[in-house]
Design a protein around this motif. Structure first.
Motif, PDB file in Angstrom:
ATOM      1  N   GLN A  64      31.223  49.296  33.793  1.00 46.39           N
ATOM      2  CA  GLN A  64      32.550  48.700  33.710  1.00 46.39           C
ATOM      3  C   GLN A  64      33.398  49.321  32.607  1.00 46.39           C
ATOM      4  OE1 GLN A  64      33.666  46.752  35.968  1.00 46.39           O
ATOM      5  NE2 GLN A  64      31.741  46.331  37.033  1.00 46.39           N
ATOM      6  N   ALA A  65      32.769  49.694  31.495  1.00 40.01           N
ATOM      7  CA  ALA A  65      33.535  50.261  30.386  1.00 40.01           C
ATOM      8  C   ALA A  65      34.169  51.585  30.788  1.00 40.01           C
ATOM      9  CB  ALA A  65      32.630  50.442  29.167  1.00 40.01           C
ATOM     10  N   ASN A  66      33.367  52.472  31.384  1.00 42.50           N
ATOM     11  CA  ASN A  66      33.912  53.771  31.793  1.00 42.50           C
ATOM     12  C   ASN A  66      34.814  53.653  33.014  1.00 42.50           C
ATOM     13  OD1 ASN A  66      33.012  55.799  29.913  1.00 42.50           O
ATOM     14  ND2 ASN A  66      30.944  55.444  30.646  1.00 42.50           N
TER      15      ASN A  66
ATOM     16  N   LYS B 272      51.129  54.179  39.528  1.00 36.70           N
ATOM     17  CA  LYS B 272      51.446  53.463  40.756  1.00 36.70           C
ATOM     18  C   LYS B 272      51.121  51.977  40.600  1.00 36.70           C
ATOM     19  CE  LYS B 272      50.625  57.391  43.825  1.00 36.70           C
ATOM     20  NZ  LYS B 272      49.832  57.902  44.976  1.00 36.70           N
ATOM     21  N   LYS B 273      51.858  51.150  41.322  1.00 36.21           N
ATOM     22  CA  LYS B 273      51.673  49.707  41.187  1.00 36.21           C
ATOM     23  C   LYS B 273      50.261  49.278  41.570  1.00 36.21           C
ATOM     24  CE  LYS B 273      55.109  47.011  41.749  1.00 36.21           C
ATOM     25  NZ  LYS B 273      56.242  46.209  42.259  1.00 36.21           N
ATOM     26  N   GLU B 274      49.679  49.931  42.599  1.00 38.65           N
ATOM     27  CA  GLU B 274      48.331  49.537  43.003  1.00 38.65           C
ATOM     28  C   GLU B 274      47.302  49.820  41.916  1.00 38.65           C
ATOM     29  OE1 GLU B 274      49.213  53.329  45.541  1.00 38.65           O
ATOM     30  OE2 GLU B 274      50.333  51.638  44.683  1.00 38.65           O
ATOM     31  N   TYR B 275      47.548  50.839  41.090  1.00 39.44           N
ATOM     32  CA  TYR B 275      46.628  51.108  39.989  1.00 39.44           C
ATOM     33  C   TYR B 275      46.800  50.073  38.878  1.00 39.44           C
ATOM     34  CZ  TYR B 275      46.036  55.615  42.328  1.00 39.44           C
ATOM     35  OH  TYR B 275      45.789  56.598  43.241  1.00 39.44           O
ATOM     36  N   TRP B 276      48.035  49.660  38.658  1.00 41.30           N
ATOM     37  CA  TRP B 276      48.258  48.569  37.702  1.00 41.30           C
ATOM     38  C   TRP B 276      47.539  47.304  38.164  1.00 41.30           C
ATOM     39  CZ3 TRP B 276      49.379  48.720  32.903  1.00 41.30           C
ATOM     40  CH2 TRP B 276      50.191  49.714  32.386  1.00 41.30           C
ATOM     41  N   GLN B 277      47.621  47.017  39.457  1.00 43.75           N
ATOM     42  CA  GLN B 277      46.938  45.837  39.978  1.00 43.75           C
ATOM     43  C   GLN B 277      45.434  45.942  39.757  1.00 43.75           C
ATOM     44  OE1 GLN B 277      48.487  46.075  43.992  1.00 43.75           O
ATOM     45  NE2 GLN B 277      49.930  44.424  43.635  1.00 43.75           N
ATOM     46  N   SER B 278      44.903  47.137  39.978  1.00 45.55           N
ATOM     47  CA  SER B 278      43.464  47.344  39.805  1.00 45.55           C
ATOM     48  C   SER B 278      43.041  47.163  38.356  1.00 45.55           C
ATOM     49  CB  SER B 278      43.084  48.746  40.300  1.00 45.55           C
ATOM     50  OG  SER B 278      41.713  48.996  40.089  1.00 45.55           O
ATOM     51  N   VAL B 279      43.786  47.769  37.440  1.00 43.69           N
ATOM     52  CA  VAL B 279      43.383  47.703  36.040  1.00 43.69           C
ATOM     53  C   VAL B 279      43.585  46.294  35.472  1.00 43.69           C
ATOM     54  CG1 VAL B 279      45.570  48.318  34.866  1.00 43.69           C
ATOM     55  CG2 VAL B 279      43.394  49.099  33.935  1.00 43.69           C
ATOM     56  N   ILE B 280      44.588  45.587  35.945  1.00 38.95           N
ATOM     57  CA  ILE B 280      44.793  44.204  35.490  1.00 38.95           C
ATOM     58  C   ILE B 280      43.705  43.297  36.045  1.00 38.95           C
ATOM     59  CG2 ILE B 280      46.312  42.209  35.751  1.00 38.95           C
ATOM     60  CD1 ILE B 280      48.665  44.165  35.338  1.00 38.95           C
ATOM     61  N   TYR B 281      43.318  43.512  37.295  1.00 38.83           N
ATOM     62  CA  TYR B 281      42.213  42.734  37.870  1.00 38.83           C
ATOM     63  C   TYR B 281      40.944  42.982  37.062  1.00 38.83           C
ATOM     64  CZ  TYR B 281      38.521  41.268  41.042  1.00 38.83           C
ATOM     65  OH  TYR B 281      37.397  40.675  41.578  1.00 38.83           O
ATOM     66  N   GLU B 282      40.698  44.245  36.726  1.00 37.18           N
ATOM     67  CA  GLU B 282      39.514  44.573  35.944  1.00 37.18           C
ATOM     68  C   GLU B 282      39.573  43.917  34.570  1.00 37.18           C
ATOM     69  OE1 GLU B 282      35.901  46.037  34.839  1.00 37.18           O
ATOM     70  OE2 GLU B 282      36.812  45.917  36.823  1.00 37.18           O
ATOM     71  N   ALA B 283      40.756  43.890  33.971  1.00 37.26           N
ATOM     72  CA  ALA B 283      40.908  43.230  32.668  1.00 37.26           C
ATOM     73  C   ALA B 283      40.598  41.743  32.784  1.00 37.26           C
ATOM     74  CB  ALA B 283      42.321  43.441  32.140  1.00 37.26           C
TER      75      ALA B 283
ATOM     76  N   HIS C 240      36.513  41.616  33.551  1.00 37.02           N
ATOM     77  CA  HIS C 240      35.537  42.177  32.616  1.00 37.02           C
ATOM     78  C   HIS C 240      36.134  42.569  31.267  1.00 37.02           C
ATOM     79  CE1 HIS C 240      32.765  42.404  36.012  1.00 37.02           C
ATOM     80  NE2 HIS C 240      33.716  43.013  36.704  1.00 37.02           N
ATOM     81  N   GLY C 241      37.374  42.214  31.030  1.00 33.42           N
ATOM     82  CA  GLY C 241      38.029  42.684  29.814  1.00 33.42           C
ATOM     83  C   GLY C 241      37.754  41.870  28.569  1.00 33.42           C
ATOM     84  N   GLY C 242      37.010  40.777  28.689  1.00 33.09           N
ATOM     85  CA  GLY C 242      36.705  39.957  27.529  1.00 33.09           C
ATOM     86  C   GLY C 242      37.933  39.311  26.922  1.00 33.09           C
ATOM     87  N   LEU C 243      38.905  38.976  27.769  1.00 34.63           N
ATOM     88  CA  LEU C 243      40.163  38.448  27.245  1.00 34.63           C
ATOM     89  C   LEU C 243      40.039  37.007  26.779  1.00 34.63           C
ATOM     90  CD1 LEU C 243      42.672  39.913  29.856  1.00 34.63           C
ATOM     91  CD2 LEU C 243      41.898  40.897  27.707  1.00 34.63           C
ATOM     92  N   GLY C 244      39.285  36.205  27.486  1.00 38.98           N
ATOM     93  CA  GLY C 244      39.201  34.800  27.130  1.00 38.98           C
ATOM     94  C   GLY C 244      40.503  34.062  27.442  1.00 38.98           C
ATOM     95  N   ASP C 245      40.453  32.763  27.319  1.00 37.95           N
ATOM     96  CA  ASP C 245      41.627  31.946  27.631  1.00 37.95           C
ATOM     97  C   ASP C 245      42.790  32.233  26.686  1.00 37.95           C
ATOM     98  OD1 ASP C 245      40.238  30.766  29.684  1.00 37.95           O
ATOM     99  OD2 ASP C 245      39.621  29.019  28.491  1.00 37.95           O
TER     100      ASP C 245
ATOM    101  N   ASP D 231      37.658  42.523  21.438  1.00 40.66           N
ATOM    102  CA  ASP D 231      37.675  41.248  22.152  1.00 40.66           C
ATOM    103  C   ASP D 231      38.851  41.114  23.111  1.00 40.66           C
ATOM    104  OD1 ASP D 231      39.650  41.098  20.278  1.00 40.66           O
ATOM    105  OD2 ASP D 231      39.091  39.125  19.490  1.00 40.66           O
ATOM    106  N   GLY D 232      39.434  42.185  23.549  1.00 42.01           N
ATOM    107  CA  GLY D 232      40.460  42.131  24.587  1.00 42.01           C
ATOM    108  C   GLY D 232      41.848  42.487  24.134  1.00 42.01           C
ATOM    109  N   ALA D 233      42.230  42.158  22.917  1.00 41.45           N
ATOM    110  CA  ALA D 233      43.588  42.435  22.450  1.00 41.45           C
ATOM    111  C   ALA D 233      43.871  43.932  22.450  1.00 41.45           C
ATOM    112  CB  ALA D 233      43.806  41.841  21.059  1.00 41.45           C
ATOM    113  N   ALA D 234      42.909  44.725  21.987  1.00 42.10           N
ATOM    114  CA  ALA D 234      43.106  46.178  21.929  1.00 42.10           C
ATOM    115  C   ALA D 234      43.223  46.771  23.332  1.00 42.10           C
ATOM    116  CB  ALA D 234      41.959  46.831  21.173  1.00 42.10           C
TER     117      ALA D 234
END
Length: 414
Positions: free
Chosen positions: A205-207, A221-232, A235-240, A397-400
């Motif tokens: 997931q990291a790579n 492209k917008k579809e790549y933004w959607q993909s990376v945001i979904y991944e965040a 698995h991005g460790g964002l928390g609430d 922890d997600g902010a970076a």
């Protein structure tokens, strides 16, 4: 003995694999050095003539006549095998063509300068025949032997991927992409897509996230933004605590697609004490006809009423807590109040207050504050400063991760 017999026919007829560029013809000096007897040369010539008319069965029969000649020289053996490979390729029998090209390359009579091209042709035919493991092995060999054709490199990597060798696919693509970047060339979109997918198949997931971000930085492209945001999200460790920050990025990139996502953006802004931000998100959702529709219309109306009520109260209270925030031992209140000023359109005052709060210190999560300061600069139209600030956000922890995505977005939308 006939010197250089069939050289012109080979140049004209033994070309193409259906996948790679045409097989390089025998060098003229090599043709002159070779001797082909008429009993071999004539049926081979007939096979080439038949091949021009797509009469592949008849061509193969002629080649059998040539193969029946006793005591053929190494070059004559090679010549028949090479023409046979082309006949199979033309007939659409990719695997038979691949084996014949591979065999021709290994024969003692094969000109040294032709071996790499023949191995390349074999790799292309194995690929066409969907024997991907063999195609990747043969292509790798051709590359080691000096084949430099870009399409061969593509076959090599794609074959590894299609054969399920995702680890070597990722390793090879990573090296190729680094080489492109070091040469100040833009990696292809296909390379970056395959690299991301290979890491996903490896459950790395990291790579995967890094490769999608790289894809996004080159091909926004917008579809790549959607993909990376979904991944965040997953698995991005964002928390609430970073849910609202993620919603802000979604709004900026235009990747909110559902009523539930807009509801979350509104609710999280209200919970954070920023009803003016909630109002803006609500208005966007209504204007896009994603909110306020169908069975959800009444709930959204009530959410709007709550938002308007809290916004009216917030406007009345704006400025009443400044002195208390400035007098506080830590900068938390100053950061929060300053951000609210920016949301209300008082950017200079708000940014100054946020900077003072961060400088004062004592913050529980200083990187979160820097992330929001970067976003505040973006809202204020100070994109260069926003990028600069986002690049100061660190941690794991997600902010970076969010700040890195913001830096990419901002650099593409100056």
């Amino acid at each position: 003995m006939i010197k250089g017999y069939l050289a012109a026919a080979i140049l004209a007829g033994v070309v193409g694999t259906g996948v790679l560029a045409p097989v390089t013809a025998m060098a003229e000096e090599g043709a002159k050095a070779a001797s082909v007897r008429p009993e071999v040369g004539k049926p081979v010539q007939s096979a080439l003539d038949l091949l021009k008319s797509k009469k592949t069965k008849e061509a193969l029969a002629k080649l059998k006549d040539a193969e029946a000649v006793k005591d053929r020289s190494p070059y004559e053996v090679y010549l028949v095998e090479r023409v046979k490979a082309q006949v199979y390729a033309t007939s659409g029998d990719s695997l038979a063509a691949a084996r014949a090209f591979e065999s021709a390359a290994a024969l003692p009579g094969a000109p040294a300068g032709e071996r790499a091209s023949l191995v390349s042709a074999a790799a292309g035919q194995y690929y066409s025949g969907r024997d991907y493991a063999k195609a990747s092995a043969i292509a790798g060999r051709a590359i080691k032997e000096g084949a430099a054709d870009a399409s061969l490199r593509t076959i090599y990597v794609q074959s590894m991927y299609l054969s399920g060798d995702f680890a070597n696919t990722a390793k090879t693509l990573s090296a190729d992409i680094r080489a492109e970047e070091q040469a100040q060339r833009k990696p292809s979109e296909e390379q970056l897509q395959m690299l991301a997918t290979a890491y996903l198949k490896l459950n790395d997931q990291a790579n995967y996230a890094k490769s999608v971000q790289k894809l996004l930085s080159y091909y926004p492209k917008k579809e790549y933004w959607q993909s990376v945001i979904y991944e965040a999200k997953q698995h991005g460790g964002l928390g609430d605590r970073l849910g609202l920050d993620l919603a802000r990025l979604q709004r900026a990139t235009g990747t909110i697609k559902t009523s539930a996502e807009y509801e979350d953006a509104v609710a999280l802004a209200l919970q954070a004490g920023y009803p003016i931000e909630a109002k803006k998100a609500l208005d966007e959702g209504l204007a896009a006809k994603i909110m306020g529709q169908g069975a959800d219309a009444d709930r959204h109306r009530r959410l709007g009423d709550m938002t308007n009520k809290q916004l009216a109260e917030d406007k009345q209270q704006l400025g009443s807590q400044d002195a208390q925030a400035i007098a506080a031992k830590d900068g938390t209140a100053q950061v929060n109040l300053g951000f609210n000023y920016v949301l209300h359109g008082q950017a200079d005052k708000g940014l100054a207050m946020m900077e003072a709060g961060i400088a004062k210190g004592g913050l529980k999560r200083p990187d979160d504050a820097k992330l929001r300061l970067g976003y505040a600069y973006y809202l204020a139209g100070k994109k260069a400063k926003a990028v600069q600030t986002m690049k100061t956000v660190s941690g794991t922890d997600g902010a970076a991760a969010l700040a890195g995505l913001w830096a990419i977005f901002l650099s593409q939308n100056n």
